[in-house]
Design a protein around this motif. Structure first.
Motif, PDB file in Angstrom:
ATOM      1  N   HIS A   8     -12.030  63.068  17.134  1.00 39.99           N
ATOM      2  CA  HIS A   8     -13.478  62.575  16.971  1.00 39.99           C
ATOM      3  C   HIS A   8     -13.732  61.350  16.710  1.00 39.99           C
ATOM      4  O   HIS A   8     -12.723  60.485  16.349  1.00 39.99           O
ATOM      5  CB  HIS A   8     -14.258  63.539  15.728  1.00 39.99           C
ATOM      6  CG  HIS A   8     -13.669  63.105  14.422  1.00 39.99           C
ATOM      7  ND1 HIS A   8     -12.382  63.650  13.916  1.00 39.99           N
ATOM      8  CD2 HIS A   8     -14.129  62.118  13.303  1.00 39.99           C
ATOM      9  CE1 HIS A   8     -12.211  63.116  12.650  1.00 39.99           C
ATOM     10  NE2 HIS A   8     -12.976  62.352  12.417  1.00 39.99           N
ATOM     11  N   GLN A  31     -25.233  70.049  18.197  1.00 32.50           N
ATOM     12  CA  GLN A  31     -24.919  69.965  17.088  1.00 32.50           C
ATOM     13  C   GLN A  31     -23.917  70.885  16.317  1.00 32.50           C
ATOM     14  O   GLN A  31     -24.301  72.153  16.804  1.00 32.50           O
ATOM     15  CB  GLN A  31     -26.146  69.978  16.074  1.00 32.50           C
ATOM     16  CG  GLN A  31     -25.829  69.472  14.496  1.00 32.50           C
ATOM     17  CD  GLN A  31     -27.251  69.023  13.943  1.00 32.50           C
ATOM     18  OE1 GLN A  31     -28.253  69.244  14.573  1.00 32.50           O
ATOM     19  NE2 GLN A  31     -27.010  68.621  12.561  1.00 32.50           N
ATOM     20  N   LEU A  32     -23.069  70.719  15.785  1.00 34.42           N
ATOM     21  CA  LEU A  32     -22.094  71.690  15.373  1.00 34.42           C
ATOM     22  C   LEU A  32     -22.410  72.117  13.619  1.00 34.42           C
ATOM     23  O   LEU A  32     -22.832  71.216  12.994  1.00 34.42           O
ATOM     24  CB  LEU A  32     -20.734  71.089  15.151  1.00 34.42           C
ATOM     25  CG  LEU A  32     -20.263  70.715  16.487  1.00 34.42           C
ATOM     26  CD1 LEU A  32     -18.891  69.992  16.640  1.00 34.42           C
ATOM     27  CD2 LEU A  32     -20.062  72.241  17.262  1.00 34.42           C
ATOM     28  N   ARG A  34     -21.331  71.741   9.940  1.00 37.45           N
ATOM     29  CA  ARG A  34     -20.495  70.730   9.176  1.00 37.45           C
ATOM     30  C   ARG A  34     -19.902  71.384   7.743  1.00 37.45           C
ATOM     31  O   ARG A  34     -20.707  72.088   7.007  1.00 37.45           O
ATOM     32  CB  ARG A  34     -21.344  69.518   9.004  1.00 37.45           C
ATOM     33  CG  ARG A  34     -20.827  68.305   8.323  1.00 37.45           C
ATOM     34  CD  ARG A  34     -21.861  67.148   8.540  1.00 37.45           C
ATOM     35  NE  ARG A  34     -21.180  65.915   7.576  1.00 37.45           N
ATOM     36  CZ  ARG A  34     -21.382  65.864   6.187  1.00 37.45           C
ATOM     37  NH1 ARG A  34     -22.297  66.765   5.561  1.00 37.45           N
ATOM     38  NH2 ARG A  34     -21.022  64.975   5.741  1.00 37.45           N
ATOM     39  N   TRP A  43     -22.384  66.704  12.753  1.00 38.79           N
ATOM     40  CA  TRP A  43     -21.322  66.742  13.594  1.00 38.79           C
ATOM     41  C   TRP A  43     -22.015  67.325  14.947  1.00 38.79           C
ATOM     42  O   TRP A  43     -22.732  68.051  14.910  1.00 38.79           O
ATOM     43  CB  TRP A  43     -20.196  67.506  13.200  1.00 38.79           C
ATOM     44  CG  TRP A  43     -19.396  67.092  11.901  1.00 38.79           C
ATOM     45  CD1 TRP A  43     -19.686  66.177  11.232  1.00 38.79           C
ATOM     46  CD2 TRP A  43     -18.313  67.845  11.497  1.00 38.79           C
ATOM     47  NE1 TRP A  43     -18.594  65.939  10.321  1.00 38.79           N
ATOM     48  CE2 TRP A  43     -17.747  67.012  10.446  1.00 38.79           C
ATOM     49  CE3 TRP A  43     -17.496  68.860  12.063  1.00 38.79           C
ATOM     50  CZ2 TRP A  43     -16.637  67.240   9.726  1.00 38.79           C
ATOM     51  CZ3 TRP A  43     -16.521  69.279  11.248  1.00 38.79           C
ATOM     52  CH2 TRP A  43     -15.946  68.486  10.378  1.00 38.79           C
ATOM     53  N   ARG A  45     -20.766  68.082  19.159  1.00 37.12           N
ATOM     54  CA  ARG A  45     -19.697  68.350  20.303  1.00 37.12           C
ATOM     55  C   ARG A  45     -19.843  67.429  21.400  1.00 37.12           C
ATOM     56  O   ARG A  45     -21.016  67.235  21.936  1.00 37.12           O
ATOM     57  CB  ARG A  45     -19.703  69.712  20.567  1.00 37.12           C
ATOM     58  CG  ARG A  45     -19.042  70.117  21.822  1.00 37.12           C
ATOM     59  CD  ARG A  45     -17.568  70.319  21.653  1.00 37.12           C
ATOM     60  NE  ARG A  45     -17.307  71.606  20.433  1.00 37.12           N
ATOM     61  CZ  ARG A  45     -16.625  71.635  19.642  1.00 37.12           C
ATOM     62  NH1 ARG A  45     -15.712  70.562  19.286  1.00 37.12           N
ATOM     63  NH2 ARG A  45     -16.334  72.427  18.782  1.00 37.12           N
ATOM     64  N   GLU A  51     -15.623  65.330  19.218  1.00 39.28           N
ATOM     65  CA  GLU A  51     -16.585  65.503  18.512  1.00 39.28           C
ATOM     66  C   GLU A  51     -17.015  64.014  17.883  1.00 39.28           C
ATOM     67  O   GLU A  51     -16.520  62.972  17.899  1.00 39.28           O
ATOM     68  CB  GLU A  51     -16.363  66.145  17.113  1.00 39.28           C
ATOM     69  CG  GLU A  51     -16.121  67.540  17.467  1.00 39.28           C
ATOM     70  CD  GLU A  51     -15.693  68.182  16.223  1.00 39.28           C
ATOM     71  OE1 GLU A  51     -15.663  67.971  15.123  1.00 39.28           O
ATOM     72  OE2 GLU A  51     -15.337  69.328  16.217  1.00 39.28           O
ATOM     73  N   HIS A  53     -18.906  62.442  14.345  1.00 30.78           N
ATOM     74  CA  HIS A  53     -19.139  62.715  13.137  1.00 30.78           C
ATOM     75  C   HIS A  53     -20.451  61.523  12.808  1.00 30.78           C
ATOM     76  O   HIS A  53     -19.666  60.619  12.607  1.00 30.78           O
ATOM     77  CB  HIS A  53     -18.042  62.916  12.320  1.00 30.78           C
ATOM     78  CG  HIS A  53     -17.208  63.879  12.617  1.00 30.78           C
ATOM     79  ND1 HIS A  53     -16.082  64.120  11.923  1.00 30.78           N
ATOM     80  CD2 HIS A  53     -17.188  64.811  13.576  1.00 30.78           C
ATOM     81  CE1 HIS A  53     -15.529  65.450  12.555  1.00 30.78           C
ATOM     82  NE2 HIS A  53     -16.161  65.747  13.512  1.00 30.78           N
TER      83      HIS A  53
END
Length: 124
Positions: A8, A31-32, A34, A43, A45, A51, A53
């Protein structure tokens, strides 16, 4: 040491909500979830395993430029990216062909971080 891949990139941002809109809506990154850190962030992808951040509460100046600190995201079709960015009224430069024959567009996030979008057709 056997470095396998870049996991990342962390980018310091002043306003996480504004940056989420840019990375999600302009760049189209998913969006992931977090972890519940004690500072704001988000975060996203990139591809299968990498990634970005976002880390909130940036107070220092950003020093980024196309020939200085920036990061690059590889795309499959630079002309399609250009069309999509124009449809989103995004400000960017390019596409421009590099000396190696590959193509690039530069876009700047809300904090002034330069991001290269590149189509790699030729490898050295």
């Amino acid at each position: 040491m056997n470095i396998q891949l870049l996991n990342h990139v962390a980018v310091h941002v002043a306003d996480v909500k504004v940056s989420i809109s840019f990375y999600r809506d302009i760049l189209g990154l998913p969006q992931l979830p977090r972890p519940a850190f004690d500072f704001p962030g988000a975060w996203f992808r990139i591809g299968q395993t990498q990634e970005i951040h976002l880390i909130g509460n940036r107070t220092e100046a950003v020093h980024s430029h196309s020939r200085g600190t920036h990061f690059a995201l590889q795309v499959d079709n630079i002309k399609a990216v250009e069309t999509e960015l124009k449809a989103k009224n995004a400000t960017f430069t390019g596409p421009k062909q590099r000396p190696d024959g590959n193509w690039q567009i530069f876009i700047v996030d809300p904090d002034g971080h330069w991001i290269e979008l590149c189509e790699i057709r030729n490898t050295i």
